[in-house]
Motif scaffolding. Structure first.
Motif, PDB file in Angstrom:
ATOM      1  N   GLU A  65       0.823  -1.207   0.000  1.00  0.00           N
ATOM      2  CA  GLU A  65       0.000   0.000   0.000  1.00  0.00           C
ATOM      3  C   GLU A  65       0.861   1.263   0.000  1.00  0.00           C
ATOM      4  OE1 GLU A  65      -0.495  -2.546   2.124  1.00  0.00           O
ATOM      5  OE2 GLU A  65      -2.407  -3.344   1.423  1.00  0.00           O
ATOM      6  N   ALA A  66       2.033   1.189   0.596  1.00  0.00           N
ATOM      7  CA  ALA A  66       2.924   2.351   0.675  1.00  0.00           C
ATOM      8  C   ALA A  66       3.589   2.662  -0.665  1.00  0.00           C
ATOM      9  CB  ALA A  66       4.001   2.106   1.734  1.00  0.00           C
ATOM     10  N   LEU A  67       3.852   1.630  -1.446  1.00  0.00           N
ATOM     11  CA  LEU A  67       4.631   1.780  -2.675  1.00  0.00           C
ATOM     12  C   LEU A  67       4.069   2.813  -3.657  1.00  0.00           C
ATOM     13  CD1 LEU A  67       7.040   0.902  -4.402  1.00  0.00           C
ATOM     14  CD2 LEU A  67       5.634  -1.003  -5.232  1.00  0.00           C
ATOM     15  N   PRO A  68       2.782   2.793  -3.998  1.00  0.00           N
ATOM     16  CA  PRO A  68       2.296   3.784  -4.974  1.00  0.00           C
ATOM     17  C   PRO A  68       2.495   5.231  -4.517  1.00  0.00           C
ATOM     18  CG  PRO A  68       0.629   2.099  -4.592  1.00  0.00           C
ATOM     19  CD  PRO A  68       1.734   1.862  -3.601  1.00  0.00           C
ATOM     20  N   PHE A  69       2.342   5.464  -3.225  1.00  0.00           N
ATOM     21  CA  PHE A  69       2.551   6.818  -2.709  1.00  0.00           C
ATOM     22  C   PHE A  69       4.016   7.221  -2.849  1.00  0.00           C
ATOM     23  CE2 PHE A  69      -1.184   5.354  -0.224  1.00  0.00           C
ATOM     24  CZ  PHE A  69      -2.098   6.274  -0.704  1.00  0.00           C
ATOM     25  N   ARG A  92      15.837   5.811  -4.119  1.00  0.00           N
ATOM     26  CA  ARG A  92      15.941   4.484  -4.732  1.00  0.00           C
ATOM     27  C   ARG A  92      16.442   3.443  -3.729  1.00  0.00           C
ATOM     28  NH1 ARG A  92      14.182   4.570  -9.742  1.00  0.00           N
ATOM     29  NH2 ARG A  92      14.284   6.512 -10.901  1.00  0.00           N
ATOM     30  N   LYS A  93      17.263   3.868  -2.779  1.00  0.00           N
ATOM     31  CA  LYS A  93      17.700   2.938  -1.729  1.00  0.00           C
ATOM     32  C   LYS A  93      16.508   2.489  -0.880  1.00  0.00           C
ATOM     33  CE  LYS A  93      22.491   4.372  -1.067  1.00  0.00           C
ATOM     34  NZ  LYS A  93      23.440   4.941  -0.082  1.00  0.00           N
ATOM     35  N   LEU A  94      15.593   3.405  -0.628  1.00  0.00           N
ATOM     36  CA  LEU A  94      14.394   3.030   0.118  1.00  0.00           C
ATOM     37  C   LEU A  94      13.523   2.080  -0.708  1.00  0.00           C
ATOM     38  CD1 LEU A  94      12.764   3.224   2.679  1.00  0.00           C
ATOM     39  CD2 LEU A  94      11.786   5.360   1.847  1.00  0.00           C
ATOM     40  N   LEU A  95      13.498   2.288  -2.015  1.00  0.00           N
ATOM     41  CA  LEU A  95      12.762   1.361  -2.880  1.00  0.00           C
ATOM     42  C   LEU A  95      13.372  -0.040  -2.832  1.00  0.00           C
ATOM     43  CD1 LEU A  95      11.862   3.431  -6.069  1.00  0.00           C
ATOM     44  CD2 LEU A  95      10.302   2.477  -4.368  1.00  0.00           C
ATOM     45  N   VAL A  96      14.682  -0.121  -2.673  1.00  0.00           N
ATOM     46  CA  VAL A  96      15.342  -1.430  -2.533  1.00  0.00           C
ATOM     47  C   VAL A  96      14.736  -2.167  -1.336  1.00  0.00           C
ATOM     48  CG1 VAL A  96      17.514  -2.600  -1.978  1.00  0.00           C
ATOM     49  CG2 VAL A  96      17.499  -0.713  -3.631  1.00  0.00           C
ATOM     50  N   ILE A  97      14.579  -1.462  -0.241  1.00  0.00           N
ATOM     51  CA  ILE A  97      14.013  -2.068   0.971  1.00  0.00           C
ATOM     52  C   ILE A  97      12.566  -2.494   0.730  1.00  0.00           C
ATOM     53  CG2 ILE A  97      13.316  -1.600   3.358  1.00  0.00           C
ATOM     54  CD1 ILE A  97      15.799   0.319   3.452  1.00  0.00           C
ATOM     55  N   ILE A  98      11.784  -1.590   0.148  1.00  0.00           N
ATOM     56  CA  ILE A  98      10.365  -1.889  -0.074  1.00  0.00           C
ATOM     57  C   ILE A  98      10.207  -3.094  -1.000  1.00  0.00           C
ATOM     58  CG2 ILE A  98       8.207  -1.027  -1.058  1.00  0.00           C
ATOM     59  CD1 ILE A  98       9.136   1.802  -0.140  1.00  0.00           C
ATOM     60  N   TYR A  99      10.900  -3.058  -2.138  1.00  0.00           N
ATOM     61  CA  TYR A  99      10.788  -4.184  -3.072  1.00  0.00           C
ATOM     62  C   TYR A  99      11.303  -5.478  -2.437  1.00  0.00           C
ATOM     63  CZ  TYR A  99       9.430  -1.248  -7.042  1.00  0.00           C
ATOM     64  OH  TYR A  99       8.764  -0.408  -7.895  1.00  0.00           O
ATOM     65  N   GLY A 100      12.347  -5.379  -1.642  1.00  0.00           N
ATOM     66  CA  GLY A 100      12.853  -6.563  -0.948  1.00  0.00           C
ATOM     67  C   GLY A 100      11.817  -7.144  -0.003  1.00  0.00           C
ATOM     68  N   GLY A 103       9.290  -9.091  -1.719  1.00  0.00           N
ATOM     69  CA  GLY A 103       9.775 -10.280  -2.410  1.00  0.00           C
ATOM     70  C   GLY A 103      10.046 -10.049  -3.888  1.00  0.00           C
ATOM     71  N   GLU A 104      10.081  -8.802  -4.296  1.00  0.00           N
ATOM     72  CA  GLU A 104      10.352  -8.455  -5.692  1.00  0.00           C
ATOM     73  C   GLU A 104      11.839  -8.126  -5.827  1.00  0.00           C
ATOM     74  OE1 GLU A 104       7.484  -5.721  -7.389  1.00  0.00           O
ATOM     75  OE2 GLU A 104       5.932  -6.456  -6.028  1.00  0.00           O
ATOM     76  N   HIS A 105      12.644  -9.169  -5.778  1.00  0.00           N
ATOM     77  CA  HIS A 105      14.092  -9.010  -5.680  1.00  0.00           C
ATOM     78  C   HIS A 105      14.733  -8.451  -6.945  1.00  0.00           C
ATOM     79  CE1 HIS A 105      13.750 -10.807  -1.788  1.00  0.00           C
ATOM     80  NE2 HIS A 105      13.127 -11.853  -2.314  1.00  0.00           N
ATOM     81  N   GLU A 106      14.180  -8.765  -8.101  1.00  0.00           N
ATOM     82  CA  GLU A 106      14.732  -8.199  -9.336  1.00  0.00           C
ATOM     83  C   GLU A 106      14.558  -6.678  -9.352  1.00  0.00           C
ATOM     84  OE1 GLU A 106      13.685 -10.019 -13.049  1.00  0.00           O
ATOM     85  OE2 GLU A 106      13.856 -12.032 -12.196  1.00  0.00           O
ATOM     86  N   LYS A 107      13.385  -6.224  -8.937  1.00  0.00           N
ATOM     87  CA  LYS A 107      13.148  -4.776  -8.876  1.00  0.00           C
ATOM     88  C   LYS A 107      14.045  -4.130  -7.827  1.00  0.00           C
ATOM     89  CE  LYS A 107       8.425  -4.635 -10.611  1.00  0.00           C
ATOM     90  NZ  LYS A 107       7.035  -4.254 -10.314  1.00  0.00           N
ATOM     91  N   ALA A 108      14.246  -4.825  -6.719  1.00  0.00           N
ATOM     92  CA  ALA A 108      15.126  -4.302  -5.670  1.00  0.00           C
ATOM     93  C   ALA A 108      16.548  -4.147  -6.202  1.00  0.00           C
ATOM     94  CB  ALA A 108      15.106  -5.217  -4.447  1.00  0.00           C
ATOM     95  N   LEU A 109      17.017  -5.162  -6.899  1.00  0.00           N
ATOM     96  CA  LEU A 109      18.363  -5.111  -7.469  1.00  0.00           C
ATOM     97  C   LEU A 109      18.476  -3.991  -8.499  1.00  0.00           C
ATOM     98  CD1 LEU A 109      21.199  -6.252  -7.725  1.00  0.00           C
ATOM     99  CD2 LEU A 109      20.302  -7.921  -9.373  1.00  0.00           C
TER     100      LEU A 109
END
Length: 121
Positions: A65-69, A92-100, A103-109
């Protein structure tokens, strides 16, 4: 005070901040008041509300729910500071945490590589 009460208070603070920001916009005579860096009030208010809503979900571990915001905040930061700014790298570093966490590890990477590329330049 328990952890749930603390998190509830934090969410209430975030939502209260969002409502205050929206009220300030409503009470202003113009929705295009210039702010620092030539940003109009609408964009600044929109940013602030999106960020508060992101925080409200993030503190409750509602990453989906947080991601779109946060993605909206990221777009505004890119407009404000440019695509190669240190601010954007931190975003983008915070997006790494969120995607991680999602479980969206490719997006995190992908975000980690993007952030690293910005910081190297």
């Amino acid at each position: 005070m328990g952890m749930v009460e603390s998190e509830t208070e934090e969410v209430e603070d975030c939502l209260s901040s969002s409502l205050r920001i929206l009220k300030e916009l409503k009470d202003s005579n113009s929705d295009t008041i210039a702010c620092n860096q030539g940003i109009t009030l609408n964009v600044k208010v929109f940013h602030d509300v999106q960020f508060e809503l992101f925080k409200a979900h993030f503190v409750l571990f509602n990453y989906r729910e947080a991601l779109p915001f946060y993605l909206k905040v990221l777009k505004i930061h890119e407009q404000w500071w440019g695509p190669n700014s240190e601010v954007l790298a931190q975003d983008r570093k915070l997006l790494v945490i969120i995607y991680g966490k999602l479980g969206e590890h490719e997006k995190a990477l992908e975000q980690a590589v993007f952030a690293q590329g910005i910081l190297k330049n």
